[in-house]
Design an enzyme around this catalytic site. Structure first.
Site, PDB file in Angstrom:
ATOM      1  CG  ASP A 177      -2.149 -10.976  -3.797  1.00  0.00           C
ATOM      2  OD1 ASP A 177      -1.587 -10.180  -4.571  1.00  0.00           O
ATOM      3  OD2 ASP A 177      -3.015 -10.636  -2.974  1.00  0.00           O
TER       4      ASP A 177
ATOM      5  NE  ARG B  81      -0.634  -6.159   4.196  1.00  0.00           N
ATOM      6  CZ  ARG B  81      -1.738  -6.189   4.942  1.00  0.00           C
ATOM      7  NH1 ARG B  81      -2.859  -6.718   4.453  1.00  0.00           N
ATOM      8  NH2 ARG B  81      -1.762  -5.672   6.150  1.00  0.00           N
TER       9      ARG B  81
ATOM     10  CE  LYS C  41      -6.120 -16.556   6.077  1.00  0.00           C
ATOM     11  NZ  LYS C  41      -7.058 -16.976   5.008  1.00  0.00           N
TER      12      LYS C  41
END
Length: 336
Positions: A12, A17, A95
Site C-alpha cells: 500500500d 506514496r 523502515k
C-alpha cells in the site's frame, strides 16, 4: 544522470506514496514493478507505463536498473535488500531497514564494501519543518532542553493485515514505534540508552499492539515514547526546555499540502514559528536518495542513526521482557 528504479513489491505504501513520487521525480525513471502475482504487478505498473514483472528475483535479473525500492513486509526487508545489493543495485528500503540489529549492521557493511547506497525510507526526517525545530532549539528558544515526548498511534487495521502477523515482522514497535524513536534520535543524537519499556497485546493478537519506552542521554535529557496501532490517530513530538516548549503537530506523516505547525509556548505566551510552507516529504525522500547515489553515499549521521535505531529497538524489547527473536522470512499473501 537519471536513476533507473525498480520496485520489489506492491504494498500500500508503494502504491499510494512512493510510486507516484518516483514517477514524478525529474532525475528518476521508474522502469519496472515486481509482484509475486502477475495480475497485481500489471495493475500496479500500468498507470506509470513501466514494465510489470512476476517475481522479485526476475526483476533483479533485469538489465537497465540502477536501484530498487523495497516496500515488502518487515521480515522480508533483509533477504531482498541483501539480494538487491549483491546484484549491484542501490537500495531504498522501507523502515525499519531490518528486524534485527545484526542484519542492519551486516547490510550497511555490505553496501559500503560494494560502494552502493543503502537508505532506510524514514520519510519524516526529510521534511524541512524539523530543521526549523533544530534551529529554534539551537537559538535557545526554549532554554536548555530537558525532555522529548513523542507519540505515534494509528487506528486498528483489519485482522488479515501484515501488521498483525509475527512471522512477517508485525507489531506496533516495528510499525509505528520506530517513528517516535527516530524523532528522539533526530533531536538528541545517537547517545541514548533505554531506561524502561512496556509492550502490550490487544485481545486475540499475537503481536504487540501498544507500547511505551523511556530513554535518556548521558546528560539526563529524557525521551518518553508512546506508540500503538489500536488507537485514535496521533502524530506529534514535543521538546520541553528550561523555560519553554516546542510542539510539532502531524510530525510523522503530514500531507504534502499541509502547512507545518510548530508551536512555541513560553511564560504563558503561545506563538507559531515559521517552518516554511507545505512540503512533500515523500518527494524530498526520493530526491535525497537520488542525490546520495549521485554523490556516492548517504550522509554519515543518517547511517549512524539507522544503526543505533536498530540497536535501541532490541533494547526496548528486552526492557519490556519480550524475546528478541527474529521473524521467519515467509512471504504472506499481502507481501505484494
Amino acid at each position: 544522470m537519471t536513476l533507473r528504479m525498480g520496485v520489489l513489491g506492491c504494498a500500500d505504501i508503494a502504491r499510494r506514496r512512493l510510486l507516484p513520487a518516483l514517477a514524478a521525480a525529474p532525475d528518476v525513471s521508474l522502469v519496472a514493478v515486481a509482484s509475486r502475482d502477475a495480475a497485481t504487478a500489471e495493475a500496479t505498473a500500468r498507470p506509470y507505463g513501466c514494465r510489470a514483472v512476476t517475481g522479485y528475483a526476475e526483476l533483479l535479473a533485469m538489465d537497465g536498473i540502477d536501484a530498487v525500492y523495497v516496500p515488502l513486509p518487515n521480515a522480508l526487508h533483509a533477504p531482498w535488500t541483501e539480494a538487491a545489493l549483491r546484484s549491484g543495485r542501490h537500495v531504498l528500503a522501507e523502515k525499519p531497514l531490518t528486524c534485527a540489529h545484526t542484519d542492519t549492521a551486516r547490510l550497511l557493511d555490505l553496501a559500503r564494501e560494494r560502494s552502493l547506497v543503502l537508505m532506510e525510507n524514514m520519510m519524516f526526517v526529510h521534511h524541512r519543518q524539523h530543521e526549523a525545530v533544530r534551529a529554534a532549539v539551537a537559538d535557545g528558544a526554549i532554554g536548555e532542553l530537558r525532555a522529548v515526548h513523542a507519540a505515534f498511534t494509528i487506528p486498528e487495521r483489519p485482522d488479515g493485515d501484515v501488521r498483525h502477523r509475527p512471522e512477517l515482522g508485525g507489531g506496533a514497535l516495528l510499525d509505528v514505534g520506530v517513528y517516535p524513536l527516530r524523532a528522539a534520535l533526530h533531536v538528541l543524537g545517537t547517545d541514548l540508552r533505554v531506561v524502561g519499556a512496556h509492550l502490550g497485546s490487544g485481545p486475540g493478537r499475537t503481536v504487540d499492539t501498544a507500547g511505551a519506552a523511556l530513554l535518556t542521554t548521558p546528560g539526563q535529557v529524557t525521551a518518553q515514547l508512546t506508540f500503538g496501532m489500536a488507537h485514535a490517530y496521533r502524530s506529534v513530538y514535543e521538546l520541553w526546555g528550561s523555560h519553554g516548549r516546542l510542539t510539532v503537530e502531524r510530525a510523522f506523516t503530514p500531507p504534502a499540502d499541509a502547512r507545518p505547525v510548530v508551536r512555541l509556548e513560553t511564560a504563558g505566551a503561545v506563538r507559531e514559528l515559521p517552518a516554511g510552507g507545505p512540503h512533500d516529504q515523500v518527494a524530498a525522500t526520493v530526491a535525497a536518495f537520488a542525490r546520495a547515489v549521485r554523490e556516492g553515499g548517504v550522509p554519515g549521521g543518517e547511517t549512524a542513526a539507522v544503526l543505533r535505531q536498530a540497536a535501541l529497538l532490541e533494547e526496548i524489547r528486552a526492557a519490556a521482557g519480550a524475546e528478541p527473536g527474529r521473524p521467519d522470512p515467509v512471504a504472506g499473501p499481502d507481501a505484494g
